[in-house]
Scaffold this motif. Structure first.
Motif, short mmCIF file in Angstrom:
data_model
loop_
_atom_site.label_atom_id
_atom_site.label_comp_id
_atom_site.label_asym_id
_atom_site.label_seq_id
_atom_site.Cartn_x
_atom_site.Cartn_y
_atom_site.Cartn_z
N ALA A 227 37.62 59.34 57.16
CA ALA A 227 36.84 60.91 56.84
C ALA A 227 37.61 61.37 55.58
O ALA A 227 37.00 61.92 54.97
CB ALA A 227 36.93 61.35 57.94
N LEU A 228 39.08 61.34 55.69
CA LEU A 228 39.76 62.30 54.69
C LEU A 228 39.46 61.56 53.35
O LEU A 228 39.31 62.25 52.36
CB LEU A 228 41.01 62.21 54.84
CG LEU A 228 41.71 63.30 56.07
CD1 LEU A 228 42.84 62.89 56.31
CD2 LEU A 228 41.24 64.61 55.51
N GLN A 229 39.40 60.17 53.17
CA GLN A 229 38.99 59.69 51.84
C GLN A 229 37.85 59.95 51.35
O GLN A 229 37.59 60.18 50.08
CB GLN A 229 39.40 58.40 51.83
CG GLN A 229 40.68 57.64 52.30
CD GLN A 229 40.75 56.05 52.57
OE1 GLN A 229 39.84 55.40 52.44
NE2 GLN A 229 41.92 55.68 53.04
N THR A 230 36.81 59.94 52.25
CA THR A 230 35.59 60.37 51.59
C THR A 230 35.39 61.85 51.37
O THR A 230 35.00 62.32 50.38
CB THR A 230 34.46 60.31 52.87
OG1 THR A 230 34.41 58.90 53.15
CG2 THR A 230 33.08 60.68 52.35
N PHE A 231 35.90 62.76 52.18
CA PHE A 231 36.13 64.17 51.78
C PHE A 231 36.75 64.59 50.52
O PHE A 231 36.43 65.43 49.92
CB PHE A 231 36.76 65.10 53.11
CG PHE A 231 36.72 66.40 52.87
CD1 PHE A 231 35.41 66.94 52.89
CD2 PHE A 231 37.88 67.29 52.93
CE1 PHE A 231 35.32 68.42 52.68
CE2 PHE A 231 37.50 68.38 52.77
CZ PHE A 231 36.52 69.19 52.85
N ALA A 232 37.93 63.70 50.11
CA ALA A 232 38.75 63.87 49.01
C ALA A 232 37.91 63.89 48.04
O ALA A 232 38.39 64.56 46.75
CB ALA A 232 39.78 62.98 49.02
N GLN A 233 36.75 63.21 47.73
CA GLN A 233 35.77 62.96 46.80
C GLN A 233 34.78 64.04 46.42
O GLN A 233 34.23 64.03 45.50
CB GLN A 233 34.94 61.62 46.84
CG GLN A 233 35.98 60.35 46.91
CD GLN A 233 35.09 59.20 47.48
OE1 GLN A 233 33.99 59.13 47.36
NE2 GLN A 233 36.24 58.13 47.99
N THR A 234 34.68 64.90 47.47
CA THR A 234 34.02 66.09 47.10
C THR A 234 34.82 67.40 46.79
O THR A 234 35.84 67.58 47.21
CB THR A 234 33.07 66.46 48.45
OG1 THR A 234 33.85 66.51 49.47
CG2 THR A 234 32.28 65.06 48.74
N PRO A 235 33.96 68.46 46.15
CA PRO A 235 34.76 69.54 45.71
C PRO A 235 34.88 70.67 46.99
O PRO A 235 33.94 70.65 48.05
CB PRO A 235 34.01 70.34 44.97
CG PRO A 235 32.69 69.55 45.06
CD PRO A 235 32.92 68.24 45.40
N PHE A 236 36.11 71.09 47.25
CA PHE A 236 36.23 71.95 48.38
C PHE A 236 37.41 72.86 48.11
O PHE A 236 38.15 72.52 47.47
CB PHE A 236 36.56 71.19 49.42
CG PHE A 236 38.01 70.36 49.83
CD1 PHE A 236 39.00 70.84 50.20
CD2 PHE A 236 37.72 69.03 49.00
CE1 PHE A 236 40.17 69.99 50.12
CE2 PHE A 236 38.82 68.36 49.14
CZ PHE A 236 40.04 68.76 49.47
N ASN A 237 37.40 73.74 48.82
CA ASN A 237 38.32 75.08 48.46
C ASN A 237 38.99 75.37 49.82
O ASN A 237 38.53 75.38 50.87
CB ASN A 237 37.58 76.47 47.93
CG ASN A 237 37.03 76.04 46.84
OD1 ASN A 237 37.64 75.44 45.69
ND2 ASN A 237 35.85 76.58 46.56
#
Length: 298
Positions: free
Chosen positions: A16-26
């Motif tokens: 889940a973290l690997q997927t999330f790392a590919q999206t912009p977030f703040n």
């Protein structure tokens, strides 16, 4: 205001973290407590470094079977040597104060008031540390003028069957509003997994999908449960029972509560494909991270 989601380093949590790392977030810094020596751990850390996003790693894990002093099949020392991973520590009387002196900008997870009182009395806590603490008034009084936030387990694990089948929708959190009056710099939770750790997970007779969403500036959670819960068999069939209910909700949800993860759930329903509960767990965790990113900017 920063969110510090607390992960145990299991395979699908890291996915889940690997997927999330590919999206912009703040304003999100995930914390990983390593529990197994698996290739996904160094890969996840590397993914966040390459994405120029913050990530923290607990250097004194308390659960699982990861030992920093033991030879690792999938070493992470070269990743840690980059200096791009924030060190984190779980506060306990066994933690050498020298560790905190060597890492004055680390994240420290406080579990007990007495541990905090001991380290404060001995002046063993550099004021530059970020402390994540239980939301207790007596602790907040000790931390005036220090950077701190609260850590709460909002998720109550259990057998989502029979007596809880009617609990389809419930309040999850309003951490931003809770933290602001106390001058906290952020907050942390155990996502939609919960704090208790089990090496092999918690088998349940019912299959339940947990999806967080935003409403009236707060985070709520929906529980989509299978109709069958007489035994531990037929996970595939139970998944589609739960998924059918989730699809009905997703199709009616406002855009702010739809994510790439819910799109994938719709695809699974259309293709009638069951990828396994591990993949489903990763999807729901990725969805939660996306919703929390939106909550911080809501």
């Amino acid at each position: 205001m920063r969110y510090f989601p607390y992960f145990r380093g299991r395979q699908y949590d890291l996915r889940a973290l690997q997927t999330f790392a590919q999206t912009p977030f703040n304003n999100i810094t995930p914390i990983i407590e390593p529990v197994r020596d698996i290739p996904a751990l160094p890969q996840t850390l590397t993914d966040f470094i390459q994405a120029d996003q913050p990530i923290a790693l607990v250097l004194n894990p308390r659960v699982g079977h990861y030992h920093f002093d033991a030879p690792a099949k999938h070493p992470i020392q070269s990743v840690l040597a980059t200096g791009a991973v924030t060190p984190a520590f779980i506060l306990s009387p066994l933690l050498p104060p020298e560790q905190l002196e060597a890492h004055p900008t680390a994240i420290v997870i406080v579990q007990h008031f007495d541990d905090l009182a001991l380290f404060l009395a001995r002046d063993w806590l550099p004021e530059t540390l970020t402390l994540l603490v239980p939301p207790e008034a007596r602790i907040r009084r000790q931390l005036r003028d220090r950077p701190f936030g609260h850590l709460v387990d909002h998720f109550v694990p259990g057998e989502y069957a029979t007596d809880t089948a009617q609990l389809m929708d419930s309040f999850f959190s309003d951490d931003r509003s809770f933290a602001t009056p106390f001058g906290e710099i952020g907050f942390s939770d155990f996502l939609t997994v919960g704090q208790p750790y089990s090496e092999h997970g918690f088998p349940t007779k019912a299959v339940t999908l947990h999806l967080t969403y935003l409403k009236d500036g707060r985070v709520r959670i929906r529980h989509f449960q299978s109709d069958d819960h007489a035994d531990f068999r037929h996970q595939r069939e139970k998944f589609f029972q739960a998924l059918t209910k989730a699809v009905m909700w997703i199709n009616q949800a406002p855009t702010i509560n739809q994510t790439p993860a819910t799109d994938q759930l719709l695809t699974l329903a259309n293709e009638h494909h069951f990828p396994g509960m591990g993949i489903i767990k990763a999807l729901t965790l990725t969805h939660h991270l996306t919703m929390m990113n939106r909550y911080l900017n809501y």
